[in-house]
Design a protein around this motif. Structure first.
Motif, PDB file in Angstrom:
ATOM      1  N   GLY A 164       0.820  -1.206   0.000  1.00  0.00           N
ATOM      2  CA  GLY A 164       0.000   0.000   0.000  1.00  0.00           C
ATOM      3  C   GLY A 164       0.855   1.257   0.000  1.00  0.00           C
ATOM      4  O   GLY A 164       0.543   2.238  -0.685  1.00  0.00           O
ATOM      5  N   SER A 165       1.953   1.221   0.756  1.00  0.00           N
ATOM      6  CA  SER A 165       2.866   2.359   0.808  1.00  0.00           C
ATOM      7  C   SER A 165       3.502   2.613  -0.554  1.00  0.00           C
ATOM      8  O   SER A 165       3.587   3.764  -1.020  1.00  0.00           O
ATOM      9  CB  SER A 165       3.958   2.102   1.856  1.00  0.00           C
ATOM     10  N   TYR A 166       3.936   1.553  -1.224  1.00  0.00           N
ATOM     11  CA  TYR A 166       4.555   1.705  -2.552  1.00  0.00           C
ATOM     12  C   TYR A 166       3.568   2.289  -3.550  1.00  0.00           C
ATOM     13  O   TYR A 166       3.902   3.193  -4.331  1.00  0.00           O
ATOM     14  CB  TYR A 166       5.044   0.354  -3.071  1.00  0.00           C
ATOM     15  N   GLY A 167       2.345   1.764  -3.533  1.00  0.00           N
ATOM     16  CA  GLY A 167       1.343   2.238  -4.479  1.00  0.00           C
ATOM     17  C   GLY A 167       1.002   3.704  -4.289  1.00  0.00           C
ATOM     18  O   GLY A 167       0.875   4.460  -5.264  1.00  0.00           O
ATOM     19  N   LEU A 168       0.881   4.128  -3.032  1.00  0.00           N
ATOM     20  CA  LEU A 168       0.566   5.529  -2.757  1.00  0.00           C
ATOM     21  C   LEU A 168       1.740   6.442  -3.100  1.00  0.00           C
ATOM     22  O   LEU A 168       1.536   7.579  -3.558  1.00  0.00           O
ATOM     23  CB  LEU A 168       0.181   5.690  -1.287  1.00  0.00           C
ATOM     24  N   MET A 169       2.963   5.973  -2.868  1.00  0.00           N
ATOM     25  CA  MET A 169       4.125   6.782  -3.235  1.00  0.00           C
ATOM     26  C   MET A 169       4.155   7.013  -4.737  1.00  0.00           C
ATOM     27  O   MET A 169       4.432   8.136  -5.215  1.00  0.00           O
ATOM     28  CB  MET A 169       5.409   6.091  -2.781  1.00  0.00           C
ATOM     29  N   LEU A 170       3.842   5.983  -5.511  1.00  0.00           N
ATOM     30  CA  LEU A 170       3.785   6.138  -6.964  1.00  0.00           C
ATOM     31  C   LEU A 170       2.634   7.050  -7.374  1.00  0.00           C
ATOM     32  O   LEU A 170       2.757   7.828  -8.320  1.00  0.00           O
ATOM     33  CB  LEU A 170       3.633   4.763  -7.623  1.00  0.00           C
ATOM     34  N   ALA A 172       6.332  13.785   4.546  1.00  0.00           N
ATOM     35  CA  ALA A 172       6.744  12.379   4.549  1.00  0.00           C
ATOM     36  C   ALA A 172       7.316  11.963   5.903  1.00  0.00           C
ATOM     37  O   ALA A 172       6.965  10.899   6.441  1.00  0.00           O
ATOM     38  CB  ALA A 172       7.774  12.141   3.444  1.00  0.00           C
ATOM     39  N   LEU A 173       8.181  12.773   6.453  1.00  0.00           N
ATOM     40  CA  LEU A 173       8.792  12.444   7.747  1.00  0.00           C
ATOM     41  C   LEU A 173       7.753  12.424   8.857  1.00  0.00           C
ATOM     42  O   LEU A 173       7.799  11.570   9.758  1.00  0.00           O
ATOM     43  CB  LEU A 173       9.899  13.445   8.072  1.00  0.00           C
ATOM     44  N   THR A 174       6.783  13.343   8.791  1.00  0.00           N
ATOM     45  CA  THR A 174       5.711  13.368   9.790  1.00  0.00           C
ATOM     46  C   THR A 174       4.888  12.093   9.731  1.00  0.00           C
ATOM     47  O   THR A 174       4.581  11.485  10.767  1.00  0.00           O
ATOM     48  CB  THR A 174       4.799  14.591   9.564  1.00  0.00           C
ATOM     49  N   GLY A 175       4.520  11.678   8.529  1.00  0.00           N
ATOM     50  CA  GLY A 175       3.749  10.452   8.383  1.00  0.00           C
ATOM     51  C   GLY A 175       4.500   9.230   8.858  1.00  0.00           C
ATOM     52  O   GLY A 175       3.913   8.319   9.459  1.00  0.00           O
ATOM     53  N   THR A 177       3.841   7.186   3.628  1.00  0.00           N
ATOM     54  CA  THR A 177       4.815   7.080   4.713  1.00  0.00           C
ATOM     55  C   THR A 177       4.147   6.655   6.016  1.00  0.00           C
ATOM     56  O   THR A 177       4.780   6.027   6.872  1.00  0.00           O
ATOM     57  CB  THR A 177       5.550   8.413   4.903  1.00  0.00           C
ATOM     58  N   LEU A 178       2.864   6.983   6.179  1.00  0.00           N
ATOM     59  CA  LEU A 178       2.127   6.540   7.368  1.00  0.00           C
ATOM     60  C   LEU A 178       2.047   5.019   7.413  1.00  0.00           C
ATOM     61  O   LEU A 178       2.266   4.399   8.464  1.00  0.00           O
ATOM     62  CB  LEU A 178       0.719   7.145   7.364  1.00  0.00           C
TER      63      LEU A 178
END
Length: 332
Positions: A119-125, A178-181, A141-142
């Protein structure tokens, strides 16, 4: 010989469930190598207790997650045009690499972790758009931060975070988002444990102890020296290297989005291989490489649907089947 690489969805799902049933009937293979490498973070411990206490429900949830994760991989591949032709090979490689090597009664946490990372990879894309999409970046990142609460070994993806922000050209605000998440789940977990009477640093201490343990733990060789498993990984890595080389040669003809996605998953693979370089490695770490390899390996087979490629494909499937059918056939 018919083209066994280019199967339609129906035959792919049939092979998927056939392999999954085989892996479940030989769950002892996945349990022994992971001994001593139980989940060490709060969410992972809860999931492990549930799967051990309710093995039937845990197995059903685990199987459902494997199926969902495979579908999510196909969605990522399709949306980002990573494969030149329509192919369902990522489904087969995800189940063989992920479930074929580690599936056991306590595997639910690692497939939950895999679900979070996919899920993280898909949202980053998805965040890579002309229009700024901080929501997708934050959610990406969350999810990666939540994965840290499952298993400390997921900390290897902390190295991926700055790399991905550079690949997708995020600005200063994007870095902050990103860092916050990424930090937020661990901060919330620390607050909850503090409210329960634990030290505020309880969750962070567990994470650091798990990371240190990857360097200090004694390597458990049980299960690694199986000839069929060694053949499977040897062929998988060789094909993956060929896929990467072939894609690099074609980089100039790729669309920008396709090229960015390829580079992104190449770095995911690099980060996923890091735990295998440490003495505290476990076969459970195979869940990390299952995702990038399930996307990169098909690049070779789609571009080389020859007789030799089909033999290599059969060797891959045959070796993982032999590994599960004859778990005691180890070297030494």
């Amino acid at each position: 010989m018919g083209n066994i690489i280019r199967l339609n969805l129906g035959w792919t799902l049939f092979l998927f469930f056939l392999l999954l049933i085989l892996f479940w009937t030989n769950t002892g293979v996945g349990c022994v190598p992971a001994a001593g490498f139980s989940m060490d973070m709060p969410l992972g411990i809860l999931l492990e207790r549930f799967s051990v206490g309710k093995p039937v429900a845990g197995a059903l949830l685990c199987s459902l997650l494997i199926f969902i994760n495979s579908g999510l991989l196909i969605r990522i591949v399709s949306r980002n045009m990573i494969l030149a032709d329509r192919s369902y090979l990522p489904i087969i490689f995800y189940v063989t690499i992920g479930a074929g090597c580690i599936l056991g009664y306590n595997s639910l946490p690692v497939f939950v972790l895999s679900f979070l990372m996919i899920g993280s990879y898909g949202l980053m894309l998805s965040s890579f758009r002309r229009v700024v999409r901080y929501g997708d970046l934050f959610n990406s990142t969350l999810l990666a931060g939540i994965a840290l609460l499952v298993w400390s070994h997921a900390a290897v993806y902390l190295l991926l975070l700055p790399i991905s922000l550079v690949i997708f050209k995020k600005d200063g605000r994007g870095w902050i988002v990103a860092l916050t998440g990424y930090v937020l789940p661990l901060a919330i977990c620390s607050y909850v444990y503090w409210g329960m009477g634990y030290p505020i640093s309880y969750a962070v201490d567990r994470l650091l102890n798990g990371i240190v343990g990857m360097f200090d733990a004694e390597f458990v060789s049980t299960g690694w020296l199986h000839p069929a498993l060694l053949l499977f990984w040897g062929i998988s890595l060789a094909v993956c290297v060929l896929s990467v080389i072939s894609s690099i040669k074609r980089a100039s003809s790729m669309r920008t989005r396709t090229y960015k996605a390829f580079v992104y998953f190449l770095w995911i693979l690099v980060c996923s291989l890091l735990p295998f370089c440490l003495p505290g490695r476990s076969l459970s770490d195979c869940i990390f490489v299952a995702v990038p390899m399930a996307i990169l390996i098909p690049l070779y087979f789609i571009r080389n649907q020859t007789f030799v490629a089909q033999i290599i494909y059969l060797l891959l499937l045959g070796s993982i089947v032999v590994y599960n059918l004859f778990p005691d056939m180890t070297i030494g």
